[in-house]
Design a protein around this motif. Structure first.
Motif, short mmCIF file in Angstrom:
data_model
loop_
_atom_site.label_atom_id
_atom_site.label_comp_id
_atom_site.label_asym_id
_atom_site.label_seq_id
_atom_site.Cartn_x
_atom_site.Cartn_y
_atom_site.Cartn_z
N MET A 1 0.85 -1.19 0.00
CA MET A 1 0.00 0.00 0.00
C MET A 1 0.89 1.24 0.00
SD MET A 1 -3.18 1.00 0.08
CE MET A 1 -4.00 2.57 0.24
N SER A 2 0.68 2.14 -0.94
CA SER A 2 1.48 3.35 -1.03
C SER A 2 1.07 4.33 0.06
CB SER A 2 1.30 4.00 -2.41
OG SER A 2 -0.05 4.32 -2.64
N ASP A 3 1.97 5.27 0.37
CA ASP A 3 1.68 6.26 1.40
C ASP A 3 0.53 7.17 0.97
OD1 ASP A 3 3.74 5.26 2.94
OD2 ASP A 3 5.21 6.69 2.16
N LYS A 4 -0.27 7.57 1.94
CA LYS A 4 -1.40 8.45 1.67
C LYS A 4 -0.91 9.84 1.29
CE LYS A 4 -5.51 10.27 4.03
NZ LYS A 4 -6.26 10.25 5.31
N ASN B 1 -4.96 18.31 -11.39
CA ASN B 1 -3.52 18.56 -11.37
C ASN B 1 -2.83 17.33 -10.81
OD1 ASN B 1 -4.18 18.66 -8.66
ND2 ASN B 1 -3.27 20.66 -8.27
N GLY B 2 -1.55 17.43 -10.54
CA GLY B 2 -0.82 16.28 -10.04
C GLY B 2 -1.30 15.82 -8.68
N ALA B 3 -1.71 16.77 -7.84
CA ALA B 3 -2.20 16.42 -6.50
C ALA B 3 -3.49 15.61 -6.58
CB ALA B 3 -2.40 17.68 -5.67
N VAL B 4 -4.40 16.03 -7.48
CA VAL B 4 -5.65 15.29 -7.65
C VAL B 4 -5.38 13.89 -8.19
CG1 VAL B 4 -7.79 15.19 -8.99
CG2 VAL B 4 -7.10 17.34 -7.92
N ALA B 5 -4.48 13.80 -9.17
CA ALA B 5 -4.17 12.50 -9.77
C ALA B 5 -3.58 11.54 -8.73
CB ALA B 5 -3.20 12.67 -10.94
N SER B 6 -2.65 12.03 -7.92
CA SER B 6 -2.05 11.15 -6.91
C SER B 6 -3.08 10.76 -5.85
CB SER B 6 -0.84 11.82 -6.27
OG SER B 6 -1.20 13.01 -5.59
N ALA B 7 -3.97 11.70 -5.50
CA ALA B 7 -5.01 11.39 -4.51
C ALA B 7 -5.98 10.35 -5.02
CB ALA B 7 -5.76 12.67 -4.12
N GLU C 1 -6.70 2.58 -4.97
CA GLU C 1 -5.99 1.48 -4.31
C GLU C 1 -6.62 1.18 -2.94
OE1 GLU C 1 -1.38 0.39 -2.93
OE2 GLU C 1 -1.86 2.36 -3.78
N GLU C 2 -6.94 2.22 -2.20
CA GLU C 2 -7.50 2.06 -0.85
C GLU C 2 -8.88 1.41 -0.89
OE1 GLU C 2 -8.11 2.42 3.33
OE2 GLU C 2 -6.34 2.27 2.05
N THR C 3 -9.73 1.84 -1.82
CA THR C 3 -11.08 1.27 -1.88
C THR C 3 -11.04 -0.20 -2.30
OG1 THR C 3 -11.36 2.14 -4.15
CG2 THR C 3 -12.25 3.46 -2.34
N GLU C 4 -10.07 -0.58 -3.12
CA GLU C 4 -9.93 -1.98 -3.48
C GLU C 4 -9.46 -2.81 -2.28
OE1 GLU C 4 -10.48 -3.70 -6.65
OE2 GLU C 4 -11.72 -1.90 -6.66
N ARG C 5 -8.59 -2.22 -1.46
CA ARG C 5 -8.03 -2.93 -0.31
C ARG C 5 -9.02 -3.06 0.84
NH1 ARG C 5 -6.75 -2.08 4.51
NH2 ARG C 5 -7.48 0.09 4.37
N ASP C 6 -9.84 -2.05 1.06
CA ASP C 6 -10.71 -1.97 2.23
C ASP C 6 -11.98 -2.81 2.02
OD1 ASP C 6 -12.21 -1.31 4.43
OD2 ASP C 6 -12.08 0.87 4.16
#
Length: 264
Positions: A1-4, A35-41, A47-52
Motif C-alpha cells: 500500500m502506497s503512502d497516503k 492537477n498532479g495532486a488530484v491524480a495522486s489522490a 488502491e485504498e477502496t480496493e483494499r478496504d
C-alpha cells in the motif's frame, strides 16, 4: 500500500460510511481541474477502496454545484507538468484506467466537459443533475480526448450521436443523455447526492463478491466473443458459488432474515 498523499483530505475529500465511500473533488478555485495532486489522490483512493473490505460501493462527486470537473488543469500543462496529471496504473487523474473491481457511481452536478466528462465515463453508473451537461470539446482547441472519451462514448450511446459529440465538440444536456441511456438517474441538483446514496444502498446490501464478479463479466460484454464470455462467466460463477456468501444468502432467505455478508 502506497503512502497516503497529503492531497487526500484537501484537493480530494474521502470518507467511508455504511459500506459506501464518497470521493469529492475539491479544487473550487480551479473548477476541480485535475492537477498532479488530484491524480495522486485519486490513484491512492482507488488502491485504498480496493483494499478496504468495508467499502462495497464508491461515489465520485464534486464540491461545486456549477462544475463537476473542468478536466485537465491547463496551467499545469503550460508549465510542462502534463505528465503529473496521470499515474502509471490509473492513467489520467489516476483514475480512468485503474483496474477497479467495485462499482463506482458518478454523482454529477453542472458541467462535465473534456477530462471532466471522461471521469464519469470511467465509472459504472451516473446520477446527474437535470441542469448538467456532458461533452468532449477537445476538437475545438485542436487537441484530443485521450482519457477514454472517444471510445467510451460510442459504447454508451447510439453510434451516430456519439460521433456527433466527438466531431462537433458540442455538449449535450442531461435530459438528452438520460433519454439515450448514458445517465442512470436524473434529479434536481440538490437531490443528486441523495439519489446517488440511494443507488449505492441498493447495491451495498447485496453480496460484495457476487457484485464484483458479476460486474467483472458485465464490463467485458462488448470486448469478447460469446465463447470467451461463456468461459469468463463460468470462471466467475465458480468463484461465487464456492463462496461463504453463496451459502449465507439462501440460508438467510429460508430463515427470513437479512443476510450477513463476509465478502468471501
Amino acid at each position: 500500500m502506497s503512502d497516503k498523499p497529503a492531497s487526500v483530505g484537501e484537493e480530494v475529500l474521502y470518507e467511508v460510511k455504511d459500506h459506501v465511500a464518497v470521493v469529492t473533488l475539491n479544487r473550487p478555485d480551479k473548477r476541480n481541474a485535475v492537477n498532479g495532486a488530484v491524480a495522486s489522490a485519486l490513484g491512492w483512493i482507488c488502491e485504498e477502496t480496493e483494499r478496504d473490505n468495508d467499502v462495497r460501493v464508491v461515489i465520485l462527486t464534486s464540491s461545486l454545484e456549477s462544475t463537476f470537473c473542468a478536466g485537465a488543469d491547463l496551467s499545469e500543462i503550460s508549465k510542462g507538468n502534463a505528465q503529473s496529471l496521470s499515474t502509471k496504473e490509473g492513467g489520467f487523474a489516476g483514475f480512468v484506467r485503474y483496474p477497479r473491481s467495485k462499482p463506482w457511481i458518478a454523482a454529477v452536478r453542472g458541467n462535465a466537459l473534456a477530462g471532466g466528462c471522461e471521469l464519469p465515463l470511467a465509472c459504472d453508473m451516473i446520477v446527474a443533475a437535470d441542469n448538467s451537461r456532458f461533452g468532449l470539446p477537445e476538437v475545438k482547441r485542436g487537441i484530443y480526448a485521450g482519457a477514454g472519451g472517444v471510445f467510451r462514448l460510442p459504447r454508451s450511446l447510439p453510434r451516430n450521436v456519439a460521433l456527433e459529440i466527438v466531431a462537433t465538440g458540442d455538449p449535450l444536456p442531461a435530459d438528452r443523455m438520460y433519454q439515450l441511456g448514458l445517465i442512470n438517474r436524473m434529479v434536481p441538483s440538490g437531490e443528486v447526492m441523495g439519489e446517488a446514496h440511494a443507488l449505492a444502498s441498493q447495491i451495498s446490501v447485496n453480496a460484495p463478491l457476487a457484485v464484483r464478479k458479476s460486474l467483472e463479466v458485465a464490463r467485458q460484454a462488448y470486448d469478447g466473443t460469446e465463447e470467451e464470455l461463456w468461459k469468463t462467466s463460468g470462471e466467475a460463477a465458480a468463484v461465487v458459488f464456492s463462496s461463504e456468501d453463496a451459502k449465507e444468502g439462501p440460508r438467510a432467505f429460508l430463515e427470513k432474515r437479512a443476510p450477513v455478508w463476509q465478502g468471501k
